[in-house]
Design a protein around this motif. Structure first.
Motif, PDB file in Angstrom:
ATOM      1  N   LEU A 211       0.814  -1.229  -0.104  1.00 50.81           N
ATOM      2  CA  LEU A 211       0.112  -0.058   0.007  1.00 50.81           C
ATOM      3  C   LEU A 211       0.984   1.468   0.041  1.00 50.81           C
ATOM      4  N   ARG A 212       2.360   1.296   0.183  1.00 49.63           N
ATOM      5  CA  ARG A 212       3.198   2.215   0.032  1.00 49.63           C
ATOM      6  C   ARG A 212       2.916   3.425   1.066  1.00 49.63           C
ATOM      7  N   ARG A 213       2.478   3.083   2.425  1.00 48.54           N
ATOM      8  CA  ARG A 213       2.437   3.883   3.380  1.00 48.54           C
ATOM      9  C   ARG A 213       2.444   3.217   4.765  1.00 48.54           C
ATOM     10  N   LEU A 214       2.616   4.040   5.648  1.00 45.52           N
ATOM     11  CA  LEU A 214       2.871   3.288   6.865  1.00 45.52           C
ATOM     12  C   LEU A 214       1.171   3.343   7.332  1.00 45.52           C
ATOM     13  N   GLY A 215       1.225   2.492   8.513  1.00 43.87           N
ATOM     14  CA  GLY A 215      -0.179   2.792   9.111  1.00 43.87           C
ATOM     15  C   GLY A 215      -0.118   3.790  10.183  1.00 43.87           C
ATOM     16  N   LYS A 216      -1.481   4.126  10.376  1.00 43.17           N
ATOM     17  CA  LYS A 216      -1.821   5.047  11.217  1.00 43.17           C
ATOM     18  C   LYS A 216      -2.480   4.604  12.452  1.00 43.17           C
ATOM     19  N   PRO A 217      -2.366   5.108  13.796  1.00 44.60           N
ATOM     20  CA  PRO A 217      -2.999   4.492  14.669  1.00 44.60           C
ATOM     21  C   PRO A 217      -4.443   4.292  14.571  1.00 44.60           C
ATOM     22  N   GLU A 218      -5.256   4.992  13.916  1.00 46.55           N
ATOM     23  CA  GLU A 218      -6.503   4.760  13.627  1.00 46.55           C
ATOM     24  C   GLU A 218      -6.889   3.555  12.857  1.00 46.55           C
ATOM     25  N   ASP A 219      -6.134   2.947  12.080  1.00 46.63           N
ATOM     26  CA  ASP A 219      -6.085   1.739  11.274  1.00 46.63           C
ATOM     27  C   ASP A 219      -6.190   0.594  12.151  1.00 46.63           C
ATOM     28  N   ILE A 220      -5.204   0.603  13.286  1.00 42.54           N
ATOM     29  CA  ILE A 220      -5.332  -0.481  14.459  1.00 42.54           C
ATOM     30  C   ILE A 220      -6.677  -0.282  15.058  1.00 42.54           C
ATOM     31  N   ALA A 221      -7.048   0.875  15.589  1.00 40.73           N
ATOM     32  CA  ALA A 221      -7.961   1.117  16.360  1.00 40.73           C
ATOM     33  C   ALA A 221      -9.244   0.654  15.539  1.00 40.73           C
ATOM     34  N   ASN A 222      -9.432   0.734  14.394  1.00 41.16           N
ATOM     35  CA  ASN A 222     -10.713   0.360  13.603  1.00 41.16           C
ATOM     36  C   ASN A 222     -10.739  -1.127  13.767  1.00 41.16           C
ATOM     37  N   ALA A 223      -9.497  -1.853  13.488  1.00 41.08           N
ATOM     38  CA  ALA A 223      -9.480  -3.329  13.713  1.00 41.08           C
ATOM     39  C   ALA A 223      -9.960  -3.806  14.990  1.00 41.08           C
ATOM     40  N   THR A 224      -9.566  -2.997  15.861  1.00 39.49           N
ATOM     41  CA  THR A 224      -9.729  -3.517  17.414  1.00 39.49           C
ATOM     42  C   THR A 224     -11.261  -3.311  17.510  1.00 39.49           C
ATOM     43  N   LEU A 225     -11.694  -2.232  17.184  1.00 43.90           N
ATOM     44  CA  LEU A 225     -13.171  -1.979  17.457  1.00 43.90           C
ATOM     45  C   LEU A 225     -13.933  -3.073  16.926  1.00 43.90           C
ATOM     46  N   PHE A 226     -13.656  -3.345  15.308  1.00 49.01           N
ATOM     47  CA  PHE A 226     -14.278  -4.310  14.668  1.00 49.01           C
ATOM     48  C   PHE A 226     -14.597  -5.862  15.694  1.00 49.01           C
ATOM     49  N   LEU A 227     -13.325  -6.068  16.053  1.00 45.90           N
ATOM     50  CA  LEU A 227     -13.443  -7.324  16.739  1.00 45.90           C
ATOM     51  C   LEU A 227     -13.958  -7.363  18.355  1.00 45.90           C
ATOM     52  N   ALA A 228     -14.242  -6.097  18.652  1.00 43.31           N
ATOM     53  CA  ALA A 228     -14.846  -6.138  19.780  1.00 43.31           C
ATOM     54  C   ALA A 228     -16.382  -5.940  19.658  1.00 43.31           C
ATOM     55  N   SER A 229     -16.758  -5.658  18.519  1.00 46.21           N
ATOM     56  CA  SER A 229     -18.378  -5.500  18.139  1.00 46.21           C
ATOM     57  C   SER A 229     -18.882  -6.602  18.070  1.00 46.21           C
ATOM     58  N   ASP A 230     -20.323  -6.314  17.749  1.00 46.51           N
ATOM     59  CA  ASP A 230     -21.150  -7.625  17.550  1.00 46.51           C
ATOM     60  C   ASP A 230     -21.057  -8.254  16.304  1.00 46.51           C
ATOM     61  N   GLU A 231     -20.402  -7.247  15.324  1.00 49.24           N
ATOM     62  CA  GLU A 231     -20.428  -7.872  13.973  1.00 49.24           C
ATOM     63  C   GLU A 231     -19.345  -8.940  14.030  1.00 49.24           C
ATOM     64  N   ALA A 232     -18.376  -9.042  15.035  1.00 46.00           N
ATOM     65  CA  ALA A 232     -17.342  -9.992  15.082  1.00 46.00           C
ATOM     66  C   ALA A 232     -17.753 -11.274  16.153  1.00 46.00           C
ATOM     67  N   SER A 233     -18.938 -11.200  16.160  1.00 45.43           N
ATOM     68  CA  SER A 233     -19.621 -12.308  17.560  1.00 45.43           C
ATOM     69  C   SER A 233     -19.180 -13.771  17.240  1.00 45.43           C
ATOM     70  N   TYR A 234     -18.927 -14.036  16.008  1.00 47.33           N
ATOM     71  CA  TYR A 234     -18.623 -15.472  15.588  1.00 47.33           C
ATOM     72  C   TYR A 234     -17.040 -15.822  15.309  1.00 47.33           C
ATOM     73  N   ILE A 235     -16.288 -14.446  15.638  1.00 48.57           N
ATOM     74  CA  ILE A 235     -14.550 -14.590  15.619  1.00 48.57           C
ATOM     75  C   ILE A 235     -14.075 -14.865  16.901  1.00 48.57           C
ATOM     76  N   THR A 236     -13.425 -16.112  16.870  1.00 46.76           N
ATOM     77  CA  THR A 236     -12.576 -16.176  18.309  1.00 46.76           C
ATOM     78  C   THR A 236     -11.390 -16.797  17.857  1.00 46.76           C
ATOM     79  N   GLY A 237     -10.270 -16.576  18.713  1.00 39.52           N
ATOM     80  CA  GLY A 237      -8.927 -17.006  18.481  1.00 39.52           C
ATOM     81  C   GLY A 237      -8.093 -16.788  17.279  1.00 39.52           C
ATOM     82  N   GLN A 238      -8.372 -15.642  16.751  1.00 39.99           N
ATOM     83  CA  GLN A 238      -7.791 -15.122  15.446  1.00 39.99           C
ATOM     84  C   GLN A 238      -6.748 -14.015  15.565  1.00 39.99           C
ATOM     85  N   ILE A 239      -5.861 -14.172  14.842  1.00 42.91           N
ATOM     86  CA  ILE A 239      -4.708 -12.802  14.855  1.00 42.91           C
ATOM     87  C   ILE A 239      -4.983 -12.088  13.538  1.00 42.91           C
ATOM     88  N   LEU A 240      -5.902 -10.732  13.770  1.00 43.72           N
ATOM     89  CA  LEU A 240      -5.910 -10.015  12.527  1.00 43.72           C
ATOM     90  C   LEU A 240      -4.516  -9.079  12.167  1.00 43.72           C
TER      91      LEU A 240
END
Length: 251
Positions: A211-240
């Motif tokens: 992607l030719r850029r460094l990540g921003k803290p918000e990129d990681i926050a967005n992934a974290t919030l997803f895994l903590a949300s109801d949308e990820a209720s059937y995801i466990t034991g995964q490394i994103l």
């Protein structure tokens, strides 16, 4: 709002990725307590910034995350105050790089205690309350260094590899109680922790990232919030992995 009324605890929440995570949860309606170690000014800035936006249910707590007694006391205090804890994000971490042959054992222990042992302490402290609730989300912060370490990262890579193993094991133990446990593995992110590396080789690093850029803290926050949300209720034991494609061909 995805997290309206949820009670959230974030470690290492005063700067960088942790701050972005705290801000993300607060702006999505959660009540957030976050932990800082020594930078009280940075922690107060997070609280005041979010309060200025109208998010007043954000509090900062000083704690040495490598001290089990302090961790247990703080978690007990928060659960007594809230009556529950819905989400734990283990983000606290440090780096003390050095070649293995000359690494000071104190630097090995400091990184293991902060990056790995603290995750065990917090997870252990919240497990019984979450089991009683029969619900909970735990998100641990790993790193691509767990699988693709650079030279001089023996302590850091070992700590993050341990986080991944702990995450998977906890997922198998806690799933039957409605608790999911996942981890996020960031690549090169624009934070204080990566300043030295970025100053030395940022152009070369970007060339290795599709992607030719460094990540921003918000990129990681967005992934974290997803895994903590109801949308990820059937995801466990995964490394994103969130690295812009850096590890597609190895580092």
């Amino acid at each position: 709002m995805r997290f309206e009324g949820k009670k959230v605890l974030v470690t290492g929440g005063s700067r960088g990725i942790g701050r972005a995570v705290v801000e993300g949860f607060a702006r999505e309606g959660a009540e957030v307590a976050f932990i800082y170690n020594s930078n009280k000014e940075a922690a107060e800035d997070v609280v005041s910034t979010l309060a200025g936006e109208g998010h007043k249910a954000v509090t900062a707590h000083q704690c040495d995350v490598s001290d089990q007694a302090q961790v247990d006391a703080l978690v007990e205090k928060l659960i007594d105050q809230w009556d529950r804890l819905d989400i734990l994000v283990n983000n606290a971490g440090i780096v003390k790089d050095g070649l293995l042959a000359t690494m000071d054992p104190a630097n090995w222990l400091a990184v293991i205690n902060t990056n790995l042992n603290s995750v065990f302490y917090f997870c252990r402290a919240v497990t019984r309350p979450m089991m009683s609730q029969r619900a909970g989300r735990i998100v641990n912060m790993s790193s691509v260094a767990a699988e693709f370490p650079n030279q001089g990262q023996a302590n850091y890579a070992a700590s993050k590899g341990g986080v991944q193993g702990l995450t998977r094991c906890m997922a198998t133990e806690l799933g039957r109680r409605g608790i999911t446990v996942n981890a996020v593995a960031p690549g090169f992110i624009e934070t204080d922790m990566t300043v030295a590396v970025r100053n030395a080789a940022e152009a070369e690093i970007k060339k290795a990232i599709p992607l030719r850029r460094l990540g921003k803290p918000e990129d990681i926050a967005n992934a974290t919030l997803f895994l903590a949300s109801d949308e990820a209720s059937y995801i466990t034991g995964q490394i994103l992995t969130v690295d812009g494609g850096l590890t597609l061909g190895g580092i």
